[in-house]
Structure formats: structure tokens, C-alpha cells
Design a protein around this motif. Structure first.
Motif, PDB file in Angstrom:
ATOM      1  N   PHE A 105       0.829  -1.205   0.000  1.00 24.76           N
ATOM      2  CA  PHE A 105       0.000   0.000   0.000  1.00 24.76           C
ATOM      3  C   PHE A 105       0.865   1.256   0.000  1.00 24.76           C
ATOM      4  O   PHE A 105       0.638   2.190  -0.781  1.00 24.76           O
ATOM      5  N   VAL A 106       1.875   1.300   0.872  1.00 21.57           N
ATOM      6  CA  VAL A 106       2.755   2.462   0.953  1.00 21.57           C
ATOM      7  C   VAL A 106       3.502   2.657  -0.368  1.00 21.57           C
ATOM      8  O   VAL A 106       3.653   3.782  -0.854  1.00 21.57           O
ATOM      9  N   ALA A 107       3.949   1.561  -0.977  1.00 20.08           N
ATOM     10  CA  ALA A 107       4.675   1.644  -2.249  1.00 20.08           C
ATOM     11  C   ALA A 107       3.792   2.231  -3.349  1.00 20.08           C
ATOM     12  O   ALA A 107       4.234   3.097  -4.115  1.00 20.08           O
ATOM     13  N   VAL A 108       2.543   1.786  -3.428  1.00 21.23           N
ATOM     14  CA  VAL A 108       1.629   2.307  -4.447  1.00 21.23           C
ATOM     15  C   VAL A 108       1.321   3.785  -4.184  1.00 21.23           C
ATOM     16  O   VAL A 108       1.280   4.605  -5.105  1.00 21.23           O
ATOM     17  N   ALA A 109       1.119   4.142  -2.916  1.00 24.41           N
ATOM     18  CA  ALA A 109       0.840   5.530  -2.569  1.00 24.41           C
ATOM     19  C   ALA A 109       2.009   6.434  -2.937  1.00 24.41           C
ATOM     20  O   ALA A 109       1.817   7.552  -3.430  1.00 24.41           O
ATOM     21  N   GLU A 110       3.235   5.950  -2.719  1.00 22.34           N
ATOM     22  CA  GLU A 110       4.416   6.752  -3.026  1.00 22.34           C
ATOM     23  C   GLU A 110       4.702   6.811  -4.516  1.00 22.34           C
ATOM     24  O   GLU A 110       5.104   7.848  -5.043  1.00 22.34           O
ATOM     25  N   GLN A 111       4.475   5.694  -5.222  1.00 28.28           N
ATOM     26  CA  GLN A 111       4.816   5.623  -6.640  1.00 28.28           C
ATOM     27  C   GLN A 111       3.702   6.135  -7.551  1.00 28.28           C
ATOM     28  O   GLN A 111       3.961   6.526  -8.685  1.00 28.28           O
ATOM     29  N   GLY A 112       2.450   6.098  -7.072  1.00 24.09           N
ATOM     30  CA  GLY A 112       1.344   6.620  -7.863  1.00 24.09           C
ATOM     31  C   GLY A 112       0.754   5.654  -8.864  1.00 24.09           C
ATOM     32  O   GLY A 112      -0.185   6.011  -9.576  1.00 24.09           O
ATOM     33  N   THR A 169      -2.001  -5.760  -6.632  1.00 24.47           N
ATOM     34  CA  THR A 169      -3.438  -5.505  -6.829  1.00 24.47           C
ATOM     35  C   THR A 169      -4.269  -6.318  -5.852  1.00 24.47           C
ATOM     36  O   THR A 169      -5.211  -5.800  -5.232  1.00 24.47           O
ATOM     37  N   GLU A 170      -3.944  -7.582  -5.702  1.00 29.47           N
ATOM     38  CA  GLU A 170      -4.689  -8.451  -4.790  1.00 29.47           C
ATOM     39  C   GLU A 170      -4.519  -7.994  -3.336  1.00 29.47           C
ATOM     40  O   GLU A 170      -5.482  -7.980  -2.560  1.00 29.47           O
ATOM     41  N   ALA A 171      -3.304  -7.598  -2.974  1.00 30.98           N
ATOM     42  CA  ALA A 171      -3.049  -7.149  -1.606  1.00 30.98           C
ATOM     43  C   ALA A 171      -3.840  -5.883  -1.288  1.00 30.98           C
ATOM     44  O   ALA A 171      -4.399  -5.743  -0.193  1.00 30.98           O
ATOM     45  N   ILE A 172      -3.905  -4.962  -2.239  1.00 32.40           N
ATOM     46  CA  ILE A 172      -4.643  -3.709  -2.022  1.00 32.40           C
ATOM     47  C   ILE A 172      -6.136  -3.989  -1.888  1.00 32.40           C
ATOM     48  O   ILE A 172      -6.827  -3.422  -1.024  1.00 32.40           O
ATOM     49  N   LYS A 173      -6.671  -4.887  -2.716  1.00 32.71           N
ATOM     50  CA  LYS A 173      -8.085  -5.251  -2.631  1.00 32.71           C
ATOM     51  C   LYS A 173      -8.419  -5.847  -1.268  1.00 32.71           C
ATOM     52  O   LYS A 173      -9.443  -5.518  -0.649  1.00 32.71           O
ATOM     53  N   GLU A 174      -7.558  -6.748  -0.793  1.00 29.52           N
ATOM     54  CA  GLU A 174      -7.779  -7.377   0.509  1.00 29.52           C
ATOM     55  C   GLU A 174      -7.691  -6.350   1.635  1.00 29.52           C
ATOM     56  O   GLU A 174      -8.462  -6.406   2.601  1.00 29.52           O
ATOM     57  N   LEU A 175      -6.761  -5.415   1.509  1.00 36.22           N
ATOM     58  CA  LEU A 175      -6.598  -4.387   2.530  1.00 36.22           C
ATOM     59  C   LEU A 175      -7.825  -3.472   2.577  1.00 36.22           C
ATOM     60  O   LEU A 175      -8.342  -3.154   3.656  1.00 36.22           O
ATOM     61  N   GLU A 176      -8.323  -3.076   1.421  1.00 35.90           N
ATOM     62  CA  GLU A 176      -9.523  -2.234   1.371  1.00 35.90           C
ATOM     63  C   GLU A 176     -10.736  -2.966   1.927  1.00 35.90           C
ATOM     64  O   GLU A 176     -11.569  -2.379   2.631  1.00 35.90           O
TER      65      GLU A 176
END
Length: 302
Positions: free
Chosen positions: A11-18, A35-42
Motif C-alpha cells: 500500500f505504501v509503495a503504491v501511494a508513493e509511486q502513484g 493488486t490483490e493485496a490492495i483489494k484485501e486491505l480495502e
């Protein structure tokens, strides 16, 4: 299902990288894993953390709030691991640090808090000033190490520098601005708009040189040394800004949205790094500081 540290890292990597693509490349893993990790986190949190658009992802208000918690959690875990790996908490000594104003709140604050937790017996003395003066203090032996913008480092013969972070320039726009939906944004598009200029750490000089090299003369509507003022002015439609992605945040202090977009062409980057005098024998406190910073940088690449 409780969220995992790996999900937080992604999540932090996607937020920082855009974008998922850039985050996957940065972490050397597959896009599908992120993508799967972000979906599970949300799903676990019950909120949307990102707004999806063709150019990538931007954090929602909830995502922006959660990012602060996620970075703190990961920092605490890193500190806990370090406490077992390196038992130096009882060491005494002094660290004389320098920092330029642009990076004080965006790089040094996190780095220094980790260092203080890892080495509570070290007395830290820090000074904030412009880059040329910090170089003078480093060469003169009055500072052990400085965290500063090194893109314009002047005395490379006398000073050793190591990059901590590289940040490209991007365009800041208010929500609803016509350029937000443009497929391609050029320098010509920028010069037709009022420009909010940040005047710290050679940023104004760099921006001016960039536009001059491309034959463009900007219409400068406002000059300020405050990044928060830039955010507020851009968010309320007073102008646009061309700044390193390092200092970008999607919300102003008033809670107004700020968009960030790439600009076509070869724009410069800002390099932030550690600097110390060449050939000098760094005290143990300074070596520990440099080592912690290197470990943090390496951790972001995993």
C-alpha cells in the motif's frame, strides 16, 4: 481477516509511486500481487484507499489518513527488528547534523526519529540552512553529516554524497482544472498559466533554468518559501506549481484536493542525499546515522 505487514508495504509503495506498475517495478514483484493485496486491505478496512484513473492511482482522503498510520507501523516494526540486530542503545556520543529546509520535514524528520529510538544515548544537534552554507560547515568540520538536496552540490571535490531519494518534477493543479483531463501536458501549456513558485533549496532557480532552457517565460503569480502556502494557493485556483514529487500531498491544510500530473519532456529530478567530508574519519554516531539511512533506503526497495 486482519491486514498484514506485506499489505501495508505494498500500500505504501503504491501511494508513493502513484501506480501499481511503478510500485511493482520498485519492489521487484508482480503487479497482480500488489493488486490483490490492495483489494484485501480495502476489504479489511471497509474503505477505498485509492481513486483509480487511466494515469494510475491517487489516494482518497481515507487513504491519505491511513498512509500516516501505515508508515508509522512499518517504522515501528523496523525499529523492533533493529533493536535485536544491533545492540548499541547504551552508546554515548554526539551527532552534529545539517539539513536544508525543503527536506527537513519530508526526509529528516522520519530518519531522525528512527535514529533517536535506535540510539537514545546520542545527543543530536541539528542546524537548518541553505545548501551552500551547509557545505561550508561540512568542509570546515563543524558538521558530521548533512541531509540535503544534492542535485546542485557545489564542492564535489571535498564532499562525499550518497543518494537517499530521487524525486521527479510534476505539475500540481487544482481539482477541475482543464489540464487535469489533458492526455499530454507540455511546457507550453504551463507557461500560459499563473505559476506559484517555491523559493527554497534552489527550487526556484531549478524551475527557472528548466523553463528558460525550453524557451518558456513563466507568468509567476506568487513566490513563497512555504510548501503549505503553495498547496493552499494551488488548491484554491490561484495558480499551478511545478515541484518535486517529494513534497506532493493530495490535500491542502484546508482539506482541498490537489491533483498531480506528469509533464512531457525531459524534466530534471531532485536528488536528496547524505553528505559528509571526503577523507574524514566519521565518528561512530555519524557512521550509525549513515548506516541507518542506508538500511531505510534499501528497505524501500524490497
Amino acid at each position: 481477516m486482519a491486514f498484514t505487514l506485506r499489505q501495508l508495504q505494498y500500500f505504501v509503495a503504491v501511494a508513493e509511486q502513484g501506480s501499481v506498475t511503478r510500485a511493482a517495478h520498485h519492489l521487484s514483484i508482480s503487479q497482480s500481487s500488489i493488486t490483490e493485496a490492495i483489494k484485501e486491505l480495502e476489504s479489511d478496512l471497509g474503505v477505498e484507499l485509492f481513486e483509480r484513473h487511466p494515469r494510475g492511482l491517487t489516494t482518497t482522503h481515507n487513504g491519505h489518513q491511513f498512509l500516516r498510520h501505515a508508515t508509522k507501523i512499518l517504522a515501528s516494526v523496523s525499529d523492533a527488528r533493529r533493536s535485536f540486530a544491533d545492540d548499541r542503545t547504551a552508546e554515548k556520543g554526539q551527532l552534529n547534523l545539517g539539513v536544508t529546509s525543503l527536506v527537513a520535514g519530508y526526509v529528516l524528520s522520519d530518519l531522525l526519529s528512527r535514529y533517536r529510538r535506535a540510539f537514545p544515548g546520542i545527543e543530536v544537534s541539528a542546524i537548518e540552512d541553505n545548501g551552500s552554507y551547509l557545505e561550508h560547515l561540512l568542509v570546515g568540520g563543524e558538521l558530521d553529516v548533512a541531509v540535503m538536496v544534492i542535485s546542485n552540490l557545489r564542492d564535489r571535490m571535498a564532499l562525499q554524497a550518497e543518494i537517499l531519494e530521487t524525486s521527479p518534477y510534476r505539475l500540481w493543479l487544482p481539482l477541475g482544472h482543464p489540464l487535469v483531463s489533458a492526455d499530454i501536458i507540455s511546457i507550453d501549456d504551463i507557461t500560459r498559466e499563473p505559476l506559484i513558485m517555491l523559493t527554497v533549496d534552489e527550487i526556484e532557480e531549478n524551475t527557472g533554468k528548466l523553463l528558460s532552457a525550453l524557451g518558456a517565460r513563466p507568468h509567476v503569480a506568487f513566490r513563497t518559501r512555504s510548501v503549505e502556502a503553495v498547496r493552499s494557493l494551488v488548491a484554491t485556483g490561484a495558480g499551478i506549481a511545478l515541484l518535486p514529487d517529494l513534497v506532493y500531498r493530495p490535500w491542502s491544510l484546508e482539506g482541498d484536493r490537489i491533483e498531480s500530473r506528469d509533464v512531457s519532456g525531459a524534466l530534471p529530478v531532485v536528488q536528496v542525499g547524505m553528505v559528509w567530508r571526503k577523507g574524514s574519519s566519521l565518528p561512530q554516531a555519524a557512521r550509525d546515522f549513515v548506516g541507518l539511512a542506508e538500511a531505510l533506503r534499501s528497505g524501500r526497495g524490497r
